[in-house]
Scaffold this active site. Sequence first.
Site, PDB file in Angstrom:
ATOM      1  N   HIS A 160      65.405 -44.033 -49.518  1.00 28.82           N
ATOM      2  CA  HIS A 160      65.578 -43.695 -48.106  1.00 28.82           C
ATOM      3  C   HIS A 160      64.596 -42.629 -47.615  1.00 28.82           C
ATOM      4  O   HIS A 160      64.116 -42.679 -46.486  1.00 28.82           O
ATOM      5  CB  HIS A 160      67.021 -43.222 -47.886  1.00 28.82           C
ATOM      6  N   SER A 169      65.858 -42.290 -40.329  1.00 29.25           N
ATOM      7  CA  SER A 169      67.298 -42.378 -40.541  1.00 29.25           C
ATOM      8  C   SER A 169      68.018 -42.243 -39.202  1.00 29.25           C
ATOM      9  O   SER A 169      67.793 -43.040 -38.297  1.00 29.25           O
ATOM     10  CB  SER A 169      67.745 -41.313 -41.541  1.00 29.25           C
ATOM     11  N   ASP A 204      66.058 -48.624 -50.419  1.00 26.35           N
ATOM     12  CA  ASP A 204      66.919 -47.752 -49.623  1.00 26.35           C
ATOM     13  C   ASP A 204      68.368 -48.226 -49.717  1.00 26.35           C
ATOM     14  O   ASP A 204      68.693 -49.327 -49.290  1.00 26.35           O
ATOM     15  CB  ASP A 204      66.444 -47.765 -48.168  1.00 26.35           C
TER      16      ASP A 204
END
Length: 716
Positions: A685, A566, A654
């Site tokens: 995610h 991320s 995601d």
Amino acid sequence: MLKMSVQLENIISAYKTLSKIPSVAGAKLNNAGTKVTAKWSVRNLDKGKASKFASSYTLDSNLNVVDESDFGTDISNELLSAVSPRETYRALIREEKNGKEAKKQFLEVWSKKTLAHSVDLTSLDKHGDVYADSEFGGLQWSHDETALVYVAEKKLPKCEPYIKRKDDKPKNDGSGETAPKRGEEYIYRQDWGEQLGGKHLSVIVVFQLEGEKLSVLGGVPDSMCPGQVRFTPEGNGVVGVVWETEPRRLGLIFCTNRPSYIFECSLDGEFKKITGDGLAVRSPRFNSTGDLVWLQRKAGGPHHACHELVTRKKGSDTLSTLIEIVDSSVNISFGEASESFFGVYCQALPARCFTAAGNRILFSTPQETEVRSYVYNIDSRQLVDISNRAQRGSTSILDVRGDVILATCSSLKTPGQLFVARLPAESRETEIVWKQISSNCDAPPAVTESDVVYFELGDKPKENFTAIYFSPAVKDKKLPLIVWPHGGPHSNFVNAFSLEAALFSMMGFTSLQINFRGSTGAGETSLKSLLSRCGDTDVKNCKAATDYAIENYPIDATKVFLTGGSHGGFLVTHLSGQYPDTYAAVVTRNPVTDIASMFNSTDIADWCAVETGFDFTEKGPVTEEMLLAMRRASPIAHVHKVKAPTALMLGSGDQRVPHYQGLEYARRLKANGVATRIYMYEDNHSLSSLPAEMDNLINGVHWFMQHLKPGKTTDL
């Protein structure tokens, strides 16, 4: 090829060993504080998912364990559970699947002798799925044990096509159901984004034990989504949180900045907001005298930030602040000394967080490199750190009954275990003594014998940040280093057990977990310093931490690797582009690579604007200035300079960082001749489903081992 095969088998073996270590999923004390019922989660590799089980511990008056359950009891299909205030009943929401049949949800109420009530919620069809997530979910008893309250998806009216052959004669079956709405079956309905898919609009459900009466509570405006509900002390209403749903439901999980209100609603449907506009609130809790407390911050801005602790006295509409937002740090006393407190960054208070008298509240919050636990005296306004100081690591409070506290303690070297303590009298809290009551599976020696060092970095007081150095206990040898910034960016790494960090250590890698400026747990000023500097100061902090580790510890500078997901993925792809000769290989999970293109498709469009220095709005035009700022702050601006072989782990489902971000970046790498591999998982995610976790961790470590410099391979 044979050597590589042996390396891979070693990684697999290490992962299998670590996967058998259970983690604490929750625990409760009984009313007398003499029995602990714990919930654990353990990876079940053959099932491809985690198994959950319960265990119990009986304590004597000195909080020593005198009896322990022989075997764990599987509770994998229990979504929620709650013991009634006088411990007469235990309620639970159970989900079952029978072969190819659709799942069914049941509400069960057990007495100590038998199943007292069982309701097939799916067949009853008064609402959709029960919410069991950390944002909305909960199952709570009324104080008189006559009713339960929970949150579920609102039942939709039936729809049908405009053209559908059916009996023209009107039906009058007495069901009271309205006729299906025509032509509305394809209307788009927003949900709450990443990991909350299918949650569109929630309702509050009350179950009365007498007569097994189930009713959906009215009064909450249609434009608001309720959650975190509990009965008022009198039992004639509920209190909870409502989130605004218009003009858009931005992603909610990991985001404490969404506009919301603490509300109360009578069982007759009279709705009232307790808090004002422009705030983000969460975690309402009542003490024994009926006072209400909750966590509060301004709405908007960074996704997670410092909270204040707010209260409303029973019978009053006046709100007052107990613990304020901390800009940098404040001193709190600890015996004759003092220590720094950086503010409240927890996402929830313990479900039961008050002592019996109701004037002391307990909570846990990240503080730089640890989770620390505190007791706050509402009368004296004194805050005291009661963390377990017998071992360096993190202490998280799970439950409070009377003066008995239940917590989980862990470190990078030691998996989480249960501890209990008796809270000393007021002004003597520092005398607390913690006792371990569980001993579920130690980490392997290669992990327990590793070294943990905290780094305090930065040349100026206002530019300080921290990192955690975790290294195998190897002497007279330089080791490979994995540089590992966290996601968020407004989260942090703490000294708590991590399977991934343990795996790195078992395979001979040192890891450096970096809390760059902008991380939580270091004061509001530090956190907000990253806004408009995203892709700049955070990248420089990571490079400075890398250099410090290489200069001061036994690190092989030719074997420095990068990993992160991320925003951590955003940072490692930045680092490999801006410092192409420093890092040997990269593993990244669902990285943000182009903020400008992400802005139009993510569930957190506000993140793209706020982190690059703009107020978030979807009104009016999207300015070229904003799009250029987003692009300039992105790793894609440096992709042409990357040399390090790069593996990308992407989730096809995601919603936070859509997988095409990684695909676009990978195409650029390949075009520039960089060794690139893409793994695509049917996951969201976090890539936390067991098959995805297993595959990406094993392949990630293997990728690093494959790219140790030829001729200089460390003997692992």
